[in-house]
Scaffold this active site. Sequence first.
Site, PDB file in Angstrom:
ATOM      1  N   GLY A  79       0.765  -1.242   0.000  1.00 17.69           N
ATOM      2  CA  GLY A  79       0.000   0.000   0.000  1.00 17.69           C
ATOM      3  C   GLY A  79       0.796   1.292   0.000  1.00 17.69           C
ATOM      4  N   TRP A  81       2.226   2.980  -2.536  1.00 16.84           N
ATOM      5  CA  TRP A  81       1.779   3.894  -3.607  1.00 16.84           C
ATOM      6  C   TRP A  81       0.394   4.440  -3.261  1.00 16.84           C
ATOM      7  CZ3 TRP A  81       3.163   2.686  -9.404  1.00 16.84           C
ATOM      8  CH2 TRP A  81       4.548   2.512  -9.519  1.00 16.84           C
ATOM      9  N   ASP A  99      -5.330  -5.484  -5.224  1.00 18.74           N
ATOM     10  CA  ASP A  99      -4.229  -6.453  -5.240  1.00 18.74           C
ATOM     11  C   ASP A  99      -4.817  -7.847  -5.102  1.00 18.74           C
ATOM     12  OD1 ASP A  99      -0.935  -5.999  -4.788  1.00 18.74           O
ATOM     13  OD2 ASP A  99      -1.685  -8.012  -4.344  1.00 18.74           O
ATOM     14  N   ASP A 115      -7.765 -10.816  -8.421  1.00 16.74           N
ATOM     15  CA  ASP A 115      -6.772 -11.028  -9.470  1.00 16.74           C
ATOM     16  C   ASP A 115      -7.169 -10.164 -10.657  1.00 16.74           C
ATOM     17  OD1 ASP A 115      -5.206 -11.901 -11.552  1.00 16.74           O
ATOM     18  OD2 ASP A 115      -5.546 -14.039 -11.188  1.00 16.74           O
ATOM     19  N   ASP A 139       1.905  -1.243 -10.497  1.00 12.37           N
ATOM     20  CA  ASP A 139       3.186  -1.749  -9.976  1.00 12.37           C
ATOM     21  C   ASP A 139       3.082  -3.277  -9.870  1.00 12.37           C
ATOM     22  OD1 ASP A 139       5.787  -1.363  -9.080  1.00 12.37           O
ATOM     23  OD2 ASP A 139       5.224  -1.022  -6.993  1.00 12.37           O
ATOM     24  N   LYS A 179       5.020  -0.825 -14.328  1.00 12.98           N
ATOM     25  CA  LYS A 179       6.308  -1.469 -14.115  1.00 12.98           C
ATOM     26  C   LYS A 179       6.568  -2.464 -15.249  1.00 12.98           C
ATOM     27  CE  LYS A 179       6.955  -3.822 -10.100  1.00 12.98           C
ATOM     28  NZ  LYS A 179       7.918  -3.316  -9.145  1.00 12.98           N
TER      29      LYS A 179
END
Length: 227
Positions: A79, A81, A99, A115, A139, A179
């Site tokens: 957490g 970000w 997440d 997911d 990310d 990312k």
Amino acid sequence: MASRPPGTGRGMTTRLKTAEGRSTASQRWLTRQLNDPYVKAAKERGFRSRAAFKLTEMDARLHLLKTGMRVVDLGAAPGGWTQVAVQAVGPRGQVVAIDILPMDPVAGATVLQGDFQEEEAEQRVIAAMGGRADLVLSDMAPNTTGHQATDHLRIMALAELALDFARRVLAPGGAFVAKVLQGGTEAEMLAVLKRDFATVKHVKPPASRKDSAEMYVVGMGFRGAGL
Ligand SMILES: C[S@@+](CC[C@H](N)C(=O)[O-])C[C@H]1O[C@@H](n2cnc3c(N)ncnc32)[C@H](O)[C@@H]1O
């Protein structure tokens, strides 16, 4: 907020007093954690992860976060970000985080578990957003296998999924950060980004470990229409 933690590169090195029962890899990891100025600074500033500094550094350079924005944070746990985004957008803004792993609530954010590769998880994110997003952050990273080609393909698949989502939900002028791993298809992704965003960059923030192939692709000035 300062983008770099104080004391970087200075101070005493902490060595592990006992290595009993620890594998070499976990010893190396622990020694690195104990001596990492970003880990120390994250603790001091109440951030849940050293990753928080990657976003503050990219924001300091590219001015991604603004008051009142609607932000989506993909692959948000633990957490860091999300905390940075909530602080930056303020009470008039909105942050939706997701997440695959459970994540403790962050005051001011909507935290979902799921997911993101599943259509249903994406739909829940869209339902939680009150309209088009100004910024989509990803990310997301799968657990690494150590097999470089496999890791690369898996992380790029997540980044492409995030981009596909961003294309559908961003407001005109919006931005996207994901990312990726250096060493292959990230060049293709930059080319794709150039079609949809006025400005495209790839960034290796100082908080991203030098020995890691991780970097971020950034698109700003979304040309599309979103939702
Ligand atoms: C590097 S961590 C994110 C750190 C986070 N940005 C922070 O500041 O604390 C990557 C995250 O991506 C998540 N992730 C990987 N695959 C995912 C998926 N398919 N859907 C949602 N999250 C995923 C992992 O569970 C992990 O928590």
